[in-house]
Write an enzyme that holds these catalytic residues in place. Structure first.
Site, PDB file in Angstrom:
ATOM      1  N   GLY A   1       1.539 -11.257  10.165  1.00  0.00           N
ATOM      2  CA  GLY A   1       2.358 -11.057  11.313  1.00  0.00           C
ATOM      3  C   GLY A   1       2.335 -12.062  12.708  1.00  0.00           C
ATOM      4  O   GLY A   1       3.408 -12.413  13.242  1.00  0.00           O
TER       5      GLY A   1
ATOM      6  N   CYS B   1      -3.287   1.391   6.822  1.00  0.00           N
ATOM      7  CA  CYS B   1      -3.546   0.740   8.022  1.00  0.00           C
ATOM      8  C   CYS B   1      -4.039   1.792   9.245  1.00  0.00           C
ATOM      9  O   CYS B   1      -4.615   1.581  10.040  1.00  0.00           O
ATOM     10  CB  CYS B   1      -2.198   0.272   8.604  1.00  0.00           C
ATOM     11  SG  CYS B   1      -0.870   1.240   8.273  1.00  0.00           S
TER      12      CYS B   1
ATOM     13  N   GLU C   1       4.325  -4.056  12.290  1.00  0.00           N
ATOM     14  CA  GLU C   1       3.279  -2.826  12.005  1.00  0.00           C
ATOM     15  C   GLU C   1       2.189  -3.669  11.253  1.00  0.00           C
ATOM     16  O   GLU C   1       2.293  -4.135  10.208  1.00  0.00           O
ATOM     17  CB  GLU C   1       3.789  -1.816  11.116  1.00  0.00           C
ATOM     18  CG  GLU C   1       5.123  -1.227  11.768  1.00  0.00           C
ATOM     19  CD  GLU C   1       4.840  -0.337  12.934  1.00  0.00           C
ATOM     20  OE1 GLU C   1       3.635  -0.016  13.312  1.00  0.00           O
ATOM     21  OE2 GLU C   1       5.810   0.202  13.708  1.00  0.00           O
TER      22      GLU C   1
ATOM     23  N   GLU D   1       8.111   2.445  14.941  1.00  0.00           N
ATOM     24  CA  GLU D   1       8.857   2.982  13.513  1.00  0.00           C
ATOM     25  C   GLU D   1       9.090   4.496  13.628  1.00  0.00           C
ATOM     26  O   GLU D   1       8.025   5.459  14.452  1.00  0.00           O
ATOM     27  CB  GLU D   1       8.382   2.661  12.249  1.00  0.00           C
ATOM     28  CG  GLU D   1       8.331   1.138  12.434  1.00  0.00           C
ATOM     29  CD  GLU D   1       8.182   0.576  10.793  1.00  0.00           C
ATOM     30  OE1 GLU D   1       7.192   0.557  10.140  1.00  0.00           O
ATOM     31  OE2 GLU D   1       9.270  -0.185  10.457  1.00  0.00           O
TER      32      GLU D   1
ATOM     33  N   GLY E   1       2.371  -5.553   7.604  1.00  0.00           N
ATOM     34  CA  GLY E   1       1.404  -6.122   6.765  1.00  0.00           C
ATOM     35  C   GLY E   1       0.176  -6.614   7.370  1.00  0.00           C
ATOM     36  O   GLY E   1      -0.120  -5.799   8.775  1.00  0.00           O
ATOM     37  N   SER E   2      -0.332  -7.828   7.155  1.00  0.00           N
ATOM     38  CA  SER E   2      -1.659  -7.956   7.871  1.00  0.00           C
ATOM     39  C   SER E   2      -1.155  -8.678   9.438  1.00  0.00           C
ATOM     40  O   SER E   2      -0.040  -9.275   9.376  1.00  0.00           O
ATOM     41  CB  SER E   2      -2.224  -8.905   7.115  1.00  0.00           C
ATOM     42  OG  SER E   2      -1.572 -10.211   6.796  1.00  0.00           O
ATOM     43  N   THR E   3      -2.251  -8.546  10.247  1.00  0.00           N
ATOM     44  CA  THR E   3      -2.029  -9.187  11.512  1.00  0.00           C
ATOM     45  C   THR E   3      -2.015 -10.761  11.592  1.00  0.00           C
ATOM     46  O   THR E   3      -1.052 -11.305  12.110  1.00  0.00           O
ATOM     47  CB  THR E   3      -3.264  -8.874  12.404  1.00  0.00           C
ATOM     48  OG1 THR E   3      -3.361  -7.409  12.532  1.00  0.00           O
ATOM     49  CG2 THR E   3      -3.327  -9.488  13.709  1.00  0.00           C
ATOM     50  N   GLU E   4      -2.419 -11.322  10.479  1.00  0.00           N
ATOM     51  CA  GLU E   4      -2.665 -12.674  10.319  1.00  0.00           C
ATOM     52  C   GLU E   4      -1.018 -13.129   9.610  1.00  0.00           C
ATOM     53  O   GLU E   4      -0.612 -14.133  10.185  1.00  0.00           O
ATOM     54  CB  GLU E   4      -3.507 -13.226   9.147  1.00  0.00           C
ATOM     55  CG  GLU E   4      -3.353 -14.456   8.475  1.00  0.00           C
ATOM     56  CD  GLU E   4      -4.216 -14.629   7.272  1.00  0.00           C
ATOM     57  OE1 GLU E   4      -4.844 -13.671   6.708  1.00  0.00           O
ATOM     58  OE2 GLU E   4      -4.418 -15.733   6.483  1.00  0.00           O
TER      59      GLU E   4
ATOM     60  N   ASN F   1       0.864  -1.348   0.140  1.00  0.00           N
ATOM     61  CA  ASN F   1      -0.062  -0.056   0.014  1.00  0.00           C
ATOM     62  C   ASN F   1       0.918   1.140  -0.041  1.00  0.00           C
ATOM     63  O   ASN F   1       0.290   2.314  -0.640  1.00  0.00           O
ATOM     64  CB  ASN F   1      -1.114   0.028   1.054  1.00  0.00           C
ATOM     65  CG  ASN F   1      -0.288  -0.230   2.579  1.00  0.00           C
ATOM     66  OD1 ASN F   1       0.690  -0.916   2.529  1.00  0.00           O
ATOM     67  ND2 ASN F   1      -1.109   0.147   3.632  1.00  0.00           N
TER      68      ASN F   1
HETATM   69  P1  NAP Z   1       0.526  -9.187   3.794  1.00  0.00           P
HETATM   70  O1  NAP Z   1      -0.372 -10.331   2.951  1.00  0.00           O
HETATM   71  O2  NAP Z   1       0.558  -9.443   5.414  1.00  0.00           O
HETATM   72  O3  NAP Z   1       1.783  -9.205   3.010  1.00  0.00           O
HETATM   73  C1  NAP Z   1       2.788  -8.132   3.611  1.00  0.00           C
HETATM   74  C2  NAP Z   1       4.157  -8.671   3.087  1.00  0.00           C
HETATM   75  O4  NAP Z   1       4.388  -9.913   3.890  1.00  0.00           O
HETATM   76  C3  NAP Z   1       4.221  -8.860   1.583  1.00  0.00           C
HETATM   77  O5  NAP Z   1       5.576  -8.513   1.330  1.00  0.00           O
HETATM   78  C4  NAP Z   1       3.942 -10.286   1.789  1.00  0.00           C
HETATM   79  O6  NAP Z   1       4.652 -10.961   0.431  1.00  0.00           O
HETATM   80  C5  NAP Z   1       4.869 -10.914   2.804  1.00  0.00           C
HETATM   81  N1  NAP Z   1       4.169 -12.101   3.222  1.00  0.00           N
HETATM   82  C6  NAP Z   1       2.942 -12.776   2.947  1.00  0.00           C
HETATM   83  N2  NAP Z   1       2.991 -13.982   3.803  1.00  0.00           N
HETATM   84  C7  NAP Z   1       4.102 -14.093   4.408  1.00  0.00           C
HETATM   85  C8  NAP Z   1       4.688 -15.355   5.117  1.00  0.00           C
HETATM   86  N3  NAP Z   1       3.952 -16.322   5.179  1.00  0.00           N
HETATM   87  N4  NAP Z   1       5.884 -15.063   5.505  1.00  0.00           N
HETATM   88  C9  NAP Z   1       6.508 -13.855   5.397  1.00  0.00           C
HETATM   89  N5  NAP Z   1       6.143 -12.953   4.642  1.00  0.00           N
HETATM   90  C10 NAP Z   1       4.839 -13.053   4.055  1.00  0.00           C
HETATM   91  O7  NAP Z   1      -0.377  -7.850   3.771  1.00  0.00           O
HETATM   92  P2  NAP Z   1      -0.586  -7.016   2.554  1.00  0.00           P
HETATM   93  O8  NAP Z   1      -1.749  -8.014   1.914  1.00  0.00           O
HETATM   94  O9  NAP Z   1       0.639  -6.770   1.531  1.00  0.00           O
HETATM   95  O10 NAP Z   1      -1.359  -5.684   3.077  1.00  0.00           O
HETATM   96  C11 NAP Z   1      -2.419  -5.482   3.749  1.00  0.00           C
HETATM   97  C12 NAP Z   1      -2.259  -5.580   5.270  1.00  0.00           C
HETATM   98  O11 NAP Z   1      -1.219  -4.789   5.887  1.00  0.00           O
HETATM   99  C13 NAP Z   1      -3.519  -4.904   5.980  1.00  0.00           C
HETATM  100  O12 NAP Z   1      -3.991  -5.772   6.848  1.00  0.00           O
HETATM  101  C14 NAP Z   1      -2.890  -3.946   6.561  1.00  0.00           C
HETATM  102  O13 NAP Z   1      -3.651  -3.254   7.740  1.00  0.00           O
HETATM  103  C15 NAP Z   1      -1.555  -3.966   6.920  1.00  0.00           C
HETATM  104  N6  NAP Z   1      -0.426  -2.881   6.657  1.00  0.00           N
HETATM  105  C16 NAP Z   1      -0.128  -2.347   8.093  1.00  0.00           C
HETATM  106  C17 NAP Z   1       0.603  -1.127   7.947  1.00  0.00           C
HETATM  107  C18 NAP Z   1       1.306  -0.628   9.381  1.00  0.00           C
HETATM  108  O14 NAP Z   1       1.796   0.144   9.510  1.00  0.00           O
HETATM  109  N7  NAP Z   1       0.667  -1.202  10.243  1.00  0.00           N
HETATM  110  C19 NAP Z   1       1.004  -0.628   6.742  1.00  0.00           C
HETATM  111  C20 NAP Z   1       0.746  -0.891   5.521  1.00  0.00           C
HETATM  112  C21 NAP Z   1      -0.115  -2.254   5.491  1.00  0.00           C
HETATM  113  P3  NAP Z   1       3.509 -11.376  -0.766  1.00  0.00           P
HETATM  114  O15 NAP Z   1       3.289  -9.877  -1.489  1.00  0.00           O
HETATM  115  O16 NAP Z   1       4.864 -12.004  -1.681  1.00  0.00           O
HETATM  116  O17 NAP Z   1       2.627 -12.286  -0.354  1.00  0.00           O
END
Ligand code: NAP
Ligand code: MG
Length: 457
Positions: free
Chosen positions: A216, A267, A233, A437, A211-214, A135
C-alpha cells in the site's frame, strides 16, 4: 513489443496440486487493458442511469446463477471452507444489487449563493485500476468493481497471482449479462510488474488497493507522481476486548472464528484478545473447548470450519512467529499429509509489546493479553499502528459506548465479531488504510465532485 512467455501456475493449497495455468500478463498487456478501458469509457459514461442500474441487476442475477461453481472454484483456489465460499458469493450478489441502486441515486446538492444558482454533480473518474489480494478474492473484487461501474467508470482489475480464477470468471459472467466489451478488464500478472504499471499508467485516474501495508505504501508513492486518487485497505491487528461482566461463554465461543476464520488470513482478524484479568481463567477454559472443537480439514467438506494456509511460503512465515519460545496455551488440530495446514494456536499470556502482538501474523494465531481496567484496555487496544476492526464484549451499555468511541479503529462490533456488511462503511484508521468501501460512502471514492454556478443576473 516484448515477447512474453510467462505462466501463472495456480496451486490448490489443500492438495498442493496444480489447479490451473494461465498466461501471465506483461506490462504491454496491462497497457492494452487500460487502453481498452479508456476506449470504452465515453460510451459507458453515457449509458442512462436506469440502463446502468438494470445492467448491474442483470450481473447480480448472472452471478447468482453461477453461485455454486464460483463457490467451488474459490474454495479450491483459496483453500477456504465451501460453506464460507457460498456465503461470500452470496455477498457478491448482494453487493451488485446494492450498487444497482446507485446510478439513479447519485444526487447532487443545490447550495444557496448570491446572484445565481449553484449545484453539484457526482461524476465518474474514468479508468480505475483495482488491485486485490488472495484471501477474499471475489468479495473484495465486488466491493470495488460494483461501485466503480455503478458510478460510470471503466475498470482494469488485477487479482492476486495466487488466486486469479474467480476474477476471470466474474468478467466473463458480466460480459454474458450484457456489460459492454472493454468496461471490465482483468489482467493476471505479477504485482511488481503489471500492478506497478497500472499505478503508473497516465490513463488510470484512480487506484483502489487491498493488500499489505507495505505494498500500500509503495502504491501511494507511485500514485503520488501523477496525483492519482488512491484508496487503500491494508492490514490489521484488531482487539477483541472481553470485560469480566460480559457473557463470557458467548465471547469465548465466538472468539475462535473471529481470528481463525479463513485460517486467520483476514485483515479483520481479532488476533489480540484482551481479557479482564479477573475473567482470564474462566475465559480460557471456554476458549479451549471452542478451539479444540474447530473442524480443520478439507475445504470441500461441508462441515469444515478452517482450511489450510494459502501457500508453503506463507506457512513458513506464520510458523516463524512461534519459533522463539512462544507460550502456546491452546493448540487445535490440523491434518497431516499434503496441504499447507497450520493448527489454530492461542498464545497466553502475551504482552502488547511482544512481536506476536505487534505484527499482523495473517495466520491462525491469537494472543491473550490480560488487562486490569477499562482505561488500560483502551490504551492497549490503541497501542498499534493499525486500526481496522475490533470488538467489545460487555453487558454494560455505557461502557460499551465509551470504549467504542475511544477506539482508533474503523469498524467496531459490540457483543459480536461481525466486521463487514454490504450496507455499512468499511475501512481503516491509521496504517490500516485510506478511504472506505461498501455502504453509501464508497461511491464518494469512485466519483469526482463538480460544482456549477449559473448566474441569474
Ligand atoms: P500484497 O502482497 O499486498 O498483494 C495484494 C495485491 O497487490 C496482489 O494482487 C499483488 O499481486 C499486488 N501487488 C504486490 N506488489 C505490488 C506492487 N509493487 N505494486 C502493485 N501491486 C502489487 O498482499 P497479499 O499478500 O495478497 O495479502 C495479504 C495482506 O493483505 C495482509 O497484510 C492483509 O492484512 C491485507 N489485506 C487487507 C484487507 C483489507 O480489507 N484491509 C483485505 C485483505 C487483505 P501479486 O499477487 O501478483 O503479488
Ligand atoms: Mg504479497
Amino acid at each position: 513489443m516484448a515477447v512474453h512467455t510467462g505462466t501463472v501456475r495456480v496451486i490448490e493449497p489443500a492438495t498442493e496440486k496444480v489447479l490451473a495455468e494461465l498466461k501471465e500478463a506483461s506490462v504491454e498487456d496491462a497497457d492494452r487493458a487500460v487502453a481498452r478501458a479508456k476506449a470504452a469509457y465515453p460510451a459507458w459514461k453515457a449509458v442512462t442511469p436506469k440502463d446502468r442500474a438494470n445492467l448491474m441487476r442483470r450481473i447480480a442475477v448472472a452471478i447468482d446463477k453461477h453461485r455454486e461453481e464460483l463457490a467451488q472454484l474459490e474454495a479450491r483456489n483459496v483453500g477456504k471452507p465451501i460453506s464460507d465460499a457460498r456465503g461470500e458469493v452470496g455477498m457478491v450478489v448482494d453487493v451488485f444489487n446494492y450498487y444497482a441502486g446507485a446510478p439513479e441515486r447519485l444526487v447532487g446538492k443545490t447550495i444557496p449563493v448570491a446572484g445565481g444558482v449553484d449545484f453539484t454533480f457526482r461524476e465518474p473518474l474514468g479508468v480505475v485500476a483495482l488491485i486485490i489480494p488472495w484471501n477474499f478474492p471475489l468479495p473484495i473484487a465486488s466491493w470495488k468493481v460494483a461501485p466503480a461501474l455503478a458510478a460510470g467508470n471503466t475498470v482494469v482489475l488485477k487479482p492476486a497471482g495466487l488466486t486469479p480464477l474467480t476474477a476471470v470468471e466474474l468478467a466473463k459472467i458480466a460480459l454474458e449479462a450484457g456489460l459492454p466489451e472493454g468496461v471490465l478488464n482483468v489482467v493476471v500478472g505479477a504485482g511488481r510488474v503489471v500492478g506497478e504499471r497500472l499505478v503508473q499508467n497516465p490513463d488510470v485516474a484512480k487506484v483502489a488497493f487491498t493488500g499489505s501495508t507495505e505494498v500500500g505504501r509503495r502504491i501511494g508513492e507511485l500514485a503520488a507522481q501523477s496525483i492519482k486518487r488512491v484508496t487503500l485497505e491494508l492490514g490489521g491487528k484488531s482487539a477483541n476486548i472481553v470485560f469480566a461482566d460480559a457473557d463470557l461463554e458467548q465471547a469465548a465461543a465466538s472468539a475462535p472464528l473471529a481470528v481463525f476464520g479463513n485460517a486467520g488470513q483476514d485483515c479483520c482478524a481479532r488476533s489480540r484478545i484482551l481479557v479482564e484479568r479477573s475473567a482470564v481463567d474462566r475465559f480460557m477454559k471456554s476458549l479451549e473447548t471452542s478451539v479444540k472443537a474447530l473442524k480443520v480439514g478439507d475445504p470441500l467438506d461441508e462441515k469444515t470450519e478452517m482450511g489450510p494456509l494459502i501457500s508453503a511460503d506463507h506457512r513458513q512465515k506464520v510458523a516463524a512467529y512461534l519459533d522463539d519460545g512462544a507460550r502456546v496455551a491452546i493448540r487445535g488440530s490440523a491434518p497431516s499429509g499434503p496441504g499447507y495446514w497450520f493448527p489454530p494456536t492461542v498464545l497466553s499470556p502475551v504482552s502488547n509489546s511482544d512481536r506476536v502482538a505487534r505484527e499482523e501474523i495473517f495466520g491462525p494465531v491469537a494472543v491473550i493479553i490480560p488487562f486490569d481496567d477499562e482505561a488500560e484496555a483502551i490504551e492497549i487496544a490503541n497501542d498499534t499502528i493499525y486500526g481496522l476492526s475490533g470488538s467489545i464484549w460487555t453487558n454494560n451499555a455505557g461502557r460499551a459506548m465509551r470504549v467504542a468511541r475511544s477506539l482508533e479503529t474503523g469498524t467496531i462490533s459490540i457483543n459480536s465479531n461481525n466486521s463487514v456488511r454490504v450496507t455499512t462503511p468499511f475501512g481503516g484508521f491509521k496504517q490500516s488504510g485510506v478511504g472506505r468501501e461498501l455502504g453509501p460512502d464508497a461511491l464518494d471514492y469512485y466519483t469526482e465532485l463538480k460544482n456549477v454556478f449559473l448566474s441569474t443576473s
